[in-house]
Structure formats: C-alpha cells, structure tokens
Design an enzyme around this catalytic site. Structure first.
Site, PDB file in Angstrom:
ATOM      1  N   GLU A  44     -47.297 -24.831  16.085  1.00  0.00           N
ATOM      2  CA  GLU A  44     -48.351 -23.785  14.471  1.00  0.00           C
ATOM      3  C   GLU A  44     -47.137 -22.626  14.658  1.00  0.00           C
ATOM      4  O   GLU A  44     -46.719 -22.013  15.653  1.00  0.00           O
ATOM      5  CB  GLU A  44     -49.118 -23.535  15.700  1.00  0.00           C
ATOM      6  CG  GLU A  44     -50.706 -23.021  15.584  1.00  0.00           C
ATOM      7  CD  GLU A  44     -51.579 -22.335  16.609  1.00  0.00           C
ATOM      8  OE1 GLU A  44     -52.436 -22.135  16.238  1.00  0.00           O
ATOM      9  OE2 GLU A  44     -51.579 -23.028  17.848  1.00  0.00           O
ATOM     10  N   LYS A 113     -56.594 -24.807  10.624  1.00  0.00           N
ATOM     11  CA  LYS A 113     -56.765 -24.921  11.364  1.00  0.00           C
ATOM     12  C   LYS A 113     -58.525 -24.806  11.673  1.00  0.00           C
ATOM     13  O   LYS A 113     -59.354 -23.865  10.714  1.00  0.00           O
ATOM     14  CB  LYS A 113     -57.040 -23.753  12.613  1.00  0.00           C
ATOM     15  CG  LYS A 113     -56.403 -23.935  13.487  1.00  0.00           C
ATOM     16  CD  LYS A 113     -55.934 -23.441  14.442  1.00  0.00           C
ATOM     17  CE  LYS A 113     -56.438 -23.152  16.281  1.00  0.00           C
ATOM     18  NZ  LYS A 113     -55.476 -22.869  17.065  1.00  0.00           N
ATOM     19  N   CYS A 147     -52.539 -27.645  17.177  1.00  0.00           N
ATOM     20  CA  CYS A 147     -53.924 -26.758  18.501  1.00  0.00           C
ATOM     21  C   CYS A 147     -55.089 -27.699  19.190  1.00  0.00           C
ATOM     22  O   CYS A 147     -55.702 -27.934  18.759  1.00  0.00           O
ATOM     23  CB  CYS A 147     -53.393 -25.642  18.347  1.00  0.00           C
ATOM     24  SG  CYS A 147     -53.262 -24.846  20.443  1.00  0.00           S
TER      25      CYS A 147
END
Length: 268
Positions: A44, A113, A147
């Site tokens: 990330e 994300k 994540c």
C-alpha cells in the site's frame, strides 16, 4: 495444471522519494522476472510512503501520470505485470489506490480503497466507491483491494461471487494486529475459494510500526508462502489445480442462502 509465479515485495523503501521507489520497483521486477515470475505485487502506498501527512497530496499523481508511465515501461521491459499502491489525484480528490499494470501494453486497472482506516486516512483520502475491480492475467481473474478492505467479509465475498481467482491486497498493516496477516487472511482465502496475495510494508514509519508477515494464502486456508519482518522479495505459485480442487471440495458458495441475508444490508 497451470501455475502463475507471483512475487510479493515486502518493503517500505524510502518514504517521500518516489524516484527511489520507482528504482526499487524496477529492481524487484527484474529479480522477479529472473525467478520466472509473471506478477509483482507491492505494498500500500509503495510509490510515496504512508506516514507523509500533507505530502501525500503533494506527491499524488493521476492514474496516467509520469510514475504510472514509468511503471508501465518497467512492466513491458521485464515481462512482469505489476500491482503497486500510490496516492491517486483526480481533480481535487486524492484516493488511496492500487494500480494493476499489464506487461503487454494493455490499459492499466485502478482500484480506490473503499474502507479508510482511522482518522489519518479519513483526513487525507476520499473513499472509493467500487466494490469489485478486476483484471485478467494468464487466464486468471485478478481482483484488487487495499489493506483494511479485506477485513470486511462481505467485500471479499463479492469478489468470490464475481469470479476472482487471485485477490491482490497491498497493505500497510500495523502492530499489534499481526493476527490479520497470520490468521484472518488465510481464512478469507479458504472461505472464498481463492488465492489472496497480502503484501505489507515493514518497519517503523512515523508513529506506526508495520509488521511485515506478507503471504500468499491459498484456497486450502494455508499460507503457501510467508515472509517474516524483514524486507523480502517472496516468491510463490498460484496453482490452478489447487484452486479447482478447493472449489470442488468447499461448498460455501453453492450452499449460500442469500434470501436470508437481507439484514446485512438493511433490506430484510
């Protein structure tokens, strides 16, 4: 049987120095190619670093910006597809994104994300709105998330129902939550009958301590390969025979009763 050799780059590199990160990515791609890998997955926000505060906005680039073009050149030159995390600028908005870059000059695929973690991410990023973003590589359907997204079972299940074979999850996972990498991720792979590449940052950065422990989890619920805490280029294989056997033995998707699950979305 077909096998996709996959390289997982566990590293934080040099936060705040995109040029150094691009050089490190190029070196990792060449090493991955020498080892027979067809795919390299980076953590990330690998391109810039994570704990940068307002510099995340200063260093953010469009999805087709100069850094993206540099990564595409590396992919073409090495024959290795690359997935990497970066801050994506789109007008006034900045997203915590991952881009999948094929090695054959086909268009890149970008995912933003959706589940932002904590006050820090909510301060600096706009949440994405896509549920399932996929690409194709060597006959496999590759899914993208970042994540914290993987900790939401509904989100991973959406990928399973959409046919994702290999889910790529660049991450910045912190101490003391090692159990996410060590326990939760293999379970996600098992319950959704897929491979899951979970690729972490490592070491201290700002107020955080990233724990490493990157892995390629298989549809049998095991870590097919597992890193420690140090920087590492981890190599592992996605085996289509194991994937098919897991789907044959594991009836979770076939035995679902979605008519009972309306309460999960407030539609009961």
């Amino acid at each position: 049987m077909s096998v996709l050799r996959t390289a997982l780059l566990q590293s934080s590199g040099r936060p705040g120095d995109p040029a150094a990160q691009l050089a490190a990515l190029g070196d990792a791609a060449r090493r991955a190619a020498d080892a027979g890998a067809r795919l390299l997955v980076c953590p990330e926000l690998f391109l810039t670093g994570y704990a940068l505060d307002e510099d995340l906005h200063r260093l953010a680039e469009p999805a087709d910006g100069p850094s993206a073009r540099a990564v595409a050149r590396t992919a073409r030159e090495t024959g290795v597809a690359i997935a990497y995390g970066y801050p994506e600028r789109d007008g006034e908005q900045v997203y915590n994104a991952v881009q999948f870059v094929p090695a054959d000059s086909a268009p890149a695929t970008t995912y933003r994300k959706a589940h932002l973690y904590g006050d820090y991410e909510r301060r600096w990023f706009t949440p994405g709105t896509d549920t399932v973003v996929q690409a194709r590589l060597d006959g496999l359907t590759v899914g993208l998330m970042v994540c914290y997204d993987v900790e939401f079972p509904e989100f991973v299940r959406a990928h399973a129902l959409a046919g994702t074979d290999l889910l790529l999850v660049p991450t910045a996972q912190l101490h003391p939550y090692e159990f996410v990498a060590e326990s939760l991720v293999p379970v996600r792979a098992f319950e959704n009958q897929m491979y899951l590449a979970y690729v972490n940052r490592t070491g201290p950065e700002g107020e955080w301590d990233f724990v490493g422990r990157s892995c390629l989890a298989g549809p049998d619920g095991t870590a097919r390969a597992r890193a420690g805490r140090a920087e590492e280029l981890l190599l592992a294989d996605v085996d289509t025979d194991l994937l098919a056997a897991g789907r044959d033995r594991n009836p979770y998707l076939a035995d679902r009763r979605p008519e009972l699950y309306g309460a999960l979305t407030g539609r009961a």
